[in-house]
Design an enzyme around this catalytic site. Structure first.
Site, PDB file in Angstrom:
ATOM      1  CG  ASP A   1      -1.879   1.133   1.276  1.00 29.06           C
ATOM      2  OD1 ASP A   1      -2.460   1.464   0.218  1.00 29.06           O
ATOM      3  OD2 ASP A   1      -2.049   1.715   2.358  1.00 29.06           O
ATOM      4  NE  ARG A   2       0.258   7.390  -2.613  1.00 29.01           N
ATOM      5  CZ  ARG A   2      -0.324   8.365  -3.274  1.00 29.01           C
ATOM      6  NH1 ARG A   2      -0.145   8.477  -4.584  1.00 29.01           N
ATOM      7  NH2 ARG A   2      -1.105   9.235  -2.658  1.00 29.01           N
ATOM      8  CG  ASP A   3      -1.480   7.518   0.550  1.00 24.22           C
ATOM      9  OD1 ASP A   3      -0.449   7.507  -0.150  1.00 24.22           O
ATOM     10  OD2 ASP A   3      -2.531   8.082   0.199  1.00 24.22           O
TER      11      ASP A   3
ATOM     12  CB  SER B   1     -11.220   8.062  -2.861  1.00 30.87           C
ATOM     13  OG  SER B   1     -10.774   8.639  -1.650  1.00 30.87           O
TER      14      SER B   1
ATOM     15  CB  CYS C   1      -8.429   1.860  -7.505  1.00 29.35           C
ATOM     16  SG  CYS C   1     -10.196   1.826  -7.897  1.00 29.35           S
TER      17      CYS C   1
END
Length: 176
Positions: free
Chosen positions: A17-19, A62, A98
């Site tokens: 995952d990034r964040d 998002s 995404c």
């Protein structure tokens, strides 16, 4: 950043995952001044590279759907992250992001349950299809329950990183 599914050996992947895992989660990061590595992140990616893993970022974004920044800004930020890691000897093989969200304010990115938005496994499954990834030796590291659920649905182990030093965490899990 994709390679032919017919070229090269089959390799295990470390889906990251990034964040909150690779970079600090400062709330929808998308500008250069917001790119701050989590402690030990470059070292952890280097460690995974040495252990033979293809490191793949899978990230829900998002902020694009919410109109906070454009798809192009998100892509530029992800490219900057990859370059900054590479400058420290940490190689990311692919990035999947995404931008879809059920509550999007930008119609183009509204989707009630996009197959690539975690906890759905779409980004992981697409990476497996586009790269020669050995599913049986792959895993996911994320900081949210949705990361572990996406991993489960993709048929790989999911590990929860709750902060601290990412390299220490990876070393505890896999050695090397």
């Amino acid at each position: 950043m994709t390679q032919s599914a017919n070229a090269g050996p089959v390799v295990p992947a470390a889906f990251l995952d990034r964040d909150g895992v690779l970079i600090e989660d400062v709330g929808y990061p998308h500008r250069e001044d917001q790119l701050r590595f989590m402690p030990g992140a470059p070292e952890a990616v280097r460690r995974l590279n040495r252990l033979g893993y293809l490191c793949v970022i899978v990230t829900n974004q998002s902020g694009v759907a919410r109109g906070m920044f454009s798809l192009e800004q998100m892509q530029a930020f992800n490219a900057l992250l990859v370059r900054r890691l590479a400058a420290r000897g940490a190689i990311i093989g692919a990035v999947y992001a995404c931008p879809y969200h059920a509550d999007a304010t930008v119609d183009q990115w509204r989707h009630p349950d996009h197959p690539e938005r975690k906890p759905n496994p779409g980004m992981i499954l697409r990476a497996m299809a586009e790269h020669r990834i050995d599913q049986s030796r792959s895993f996911m590291i994320g900081d949210q329950p949705s990361d572990q659920e996406a991993a489960r649905r993709a048929g790989i182990p999911g590990f929860r990183f709750d902060g601290g030093n990412l390299d220490d965490y990876v070393h505890e899990l896999f050695g090397g």
